[in-house]
Design a protein around this motif. Sequence first.
Motif, PDB file in Angstrom:
ATOM      1  N   LEU A  92     -46.382  62.906  25.829  1.00 34.61           N
ATOM      2  CA  LEU A  92     -46.038  64.148  25.877  1.00 34.61           C
ATOM      3  C   LEU A  92     -47.295  65.006  26.795  1.00 34.61           C
ATOM      4  O   LEU A  92     -48.427  64.745  26.675  1.00 34.61           O
ATOM      5  CB  LEU A  92     -46.113  64.786  24.245  1.00 34.61           C
ATOM      6  CG  LEU A  92     -44.896  64.431  23.553  1.00 34.61           C
ATOM      7  CD1 LEU A  92     -45.201  62.869  22.972  1.00 34.61           C
ATOM      8  CD2 LEU A  92     -44.986  65.472  22.151  1.00 34.61           C
ATOM      9  N   GLN A 117     -43.299  68.762  26.112  1.00 32.82           N
ATOM     10  CA  GLN A 117     -43.139  68.902  24.705  1.00 32.82           C
ATOM     11  C   GLN A 117     -44.571  69.388  23.954  1.00 32.82           C
ATOM     12  O   GLN A 117     -45.486  68.693  24.389  1.00 32.82           O
ATOM     13  CB  GLN A 117     -42.526  67.982  23.991  1.00 32.82           C
ATOM     14  CG  GLN A 117     -41.834  68.096  22.488  1.00 32.82           C
ATOM     15  CD  GLN A 117     -41.128  67.139  21.943  1.00 32.82           C
ATOM     16  OE1 GLN A 117     -41.317  66.417  21.030  1.00 32.82           O
ATOM     17  NE2 GLN A 117     -39.825  66.959  22.344  1.00 32.82           N
ATOM     18  N   TRP A 119     -47.172  69.135  21.201  1.00 29.70           N
ATOM     19  CA  TRP A 119     -47.344  68.105  19.915  1.00 29.70           C
ATOM     20  C   TRP A 119     -47.343  68.806  18.870  1.00 29.70           C
ATOM     21  O   TRP A 119     -46.923  68.341  17.926  1.00 29.70           O
ATOM     22  CB  TRP A 119     -49.078  67.474  20.493  1.00 29.70           C
ATOM     23  CG  TRP A 119     -49.263  66.619  19.058  1.00 29.70           C
ATOM     24  CD1 TRP A 119     -50.277  66.751  18.346  1.00 29.70           C
ATOM     25  CD2 TRP A 119     -48.551  65.551  18.720  1.00 29.70           C
ATOM     26  NE1 TRP A 119     -50.419  65.844  17.196  1.00 29.70           N
ATOM     27  CE2 TRP A 119     -49.354  65.005  17.583  1.00 29.70           C
ATOM     28  CE3 TRP A 119     -47.353  64.637  19.115  1.00 29.70           C
ATOM     29  CZ2 TRP A 119     -48.744  63.829  17.012  1.00 29.70           C
ATOM     30  CZ3 TRP A 119     -47.096  63.571  18.466  1.00 29.70           C
ATOM     31  CH2 TRP A 119     -47.957  63.192  17.689  1.00 29.70           C
ATOM     32  N   ASN A 122     -43.639  68.768  17.975  1.00 24.85           N
ATOM     33  CA  ASN A 122     -42.726  67.576  18.465  1.00 24.85           C
ATOM     34  C   ASN A 122     -41.623  67.328  17.548  1.00 24.85           C
ATOM     35  O   ASN A 122     -41.555  67.622  16.384  1.00 24.85           O
ATOM     36  CB  ASN A 122     -43.847  66.647  18.645  1.00 24.85           C
ATOM     37  CG  ASN A 122     -44.044  65.864  17.293  1.00 24.85           C
ATOM     38  OD1 ASN A 122     -43.400  65.043  16.844  1.00 24.85           O
ATOM     39  ND2 ASN A 122     -45.350  66.138  16.667  1.00 24.85           N
TER      40      ASN A 122
END
Length: 281
Positions: A92, A117, A119, A122
Amino acid sequence: MIESSQPATRDDVALHYDQLDRFYREVWGEHVHHGLWRTGRETSAEATRNLTDAVVAKARLAAGMTLCDVGCGYGQTARIIAQEQRVKVTGLTVSAAQHRYAVTATPAEVDATFLLQDWLHNDRAAGEFDALIAIESTEHMADKARVFSEAARVLKPGGRLVVCAWLAREPLKPWEQRHLIEPICREGRMPGMGTENEYTRWMTEAGFTAISAEDVSMQVARTWPICAWRFCVGVLRRPGYLRFLLDRKNDNRIFALTMLRLWLAYHRGAMRYLIFSAVKA
Ligand SMILES: C[S@@+](CC[C@H](N)C(=O)[O-])C[C@H]1O[C@@H](n2cnc3c(N)ncnc32)[C@H](O)[C@@H]1O
């Protein structure tokens, strides 16, 4: 935790890496992490590889496992692990430039997937991963407790966590805080820099056990004089570097100065670099 005097949102972090994309890759390469000089004789490429190898060893990976790489940068660590350990990696990043590069640079046969994305928000499933690594990404997230509670959520019981973190020494002298650590946070788009005790507490509260930390501060510090030197050579040789520095639109050009602060912060012992490992209970 030493807090930045300015907030650093996910968008600020993304802009930092998007604006400095060219410079990170040209000055340092596909890894956006420190080098680790074990013998002191390694090239910078060997030193960055050493750090990846140290993380892999602590993660105790085995073929067929699933691994989450939180803050995967250009995906180089993920590619190495997927290829050499036969592990399925999900990385990510919040930087669109890094995400584009990671996807493009990864051959179809390499089992690594990259997500653009955050975290802290997520969409990974509970218990999805056997192991999780975060190399120099937790510094950029304000809610550190959530960083680790999310790690615990997505790991299977017994899953291993390895975190490489930039840390502040405890206690700092007032001038070290004012002229080194706080500006490093502000200019590097980090909401705050934690201490070893705080990281240990966040991990413990999230349900991790067997927490250990290796202090490699002196073995990674050489990264910054090398980067600063290469950047200066770039300014002399490549017109685009000077143009970037002179253009007021580029908020993140300040990072040229941050490299010097980082160099001094390690030299003074005000900044530390630890590799944590832990196990989800
Ligand atoms: C210093 S780079 C390290 C990159 C990579 N781990 C490496 O070692 O090459 C920091 C990384 O953390 C990522 N990052 C920062 N905040 C994040 C967040 N909230 N969610 C996901 N990734 C994040 C950045 O996008 C960037 O890829």
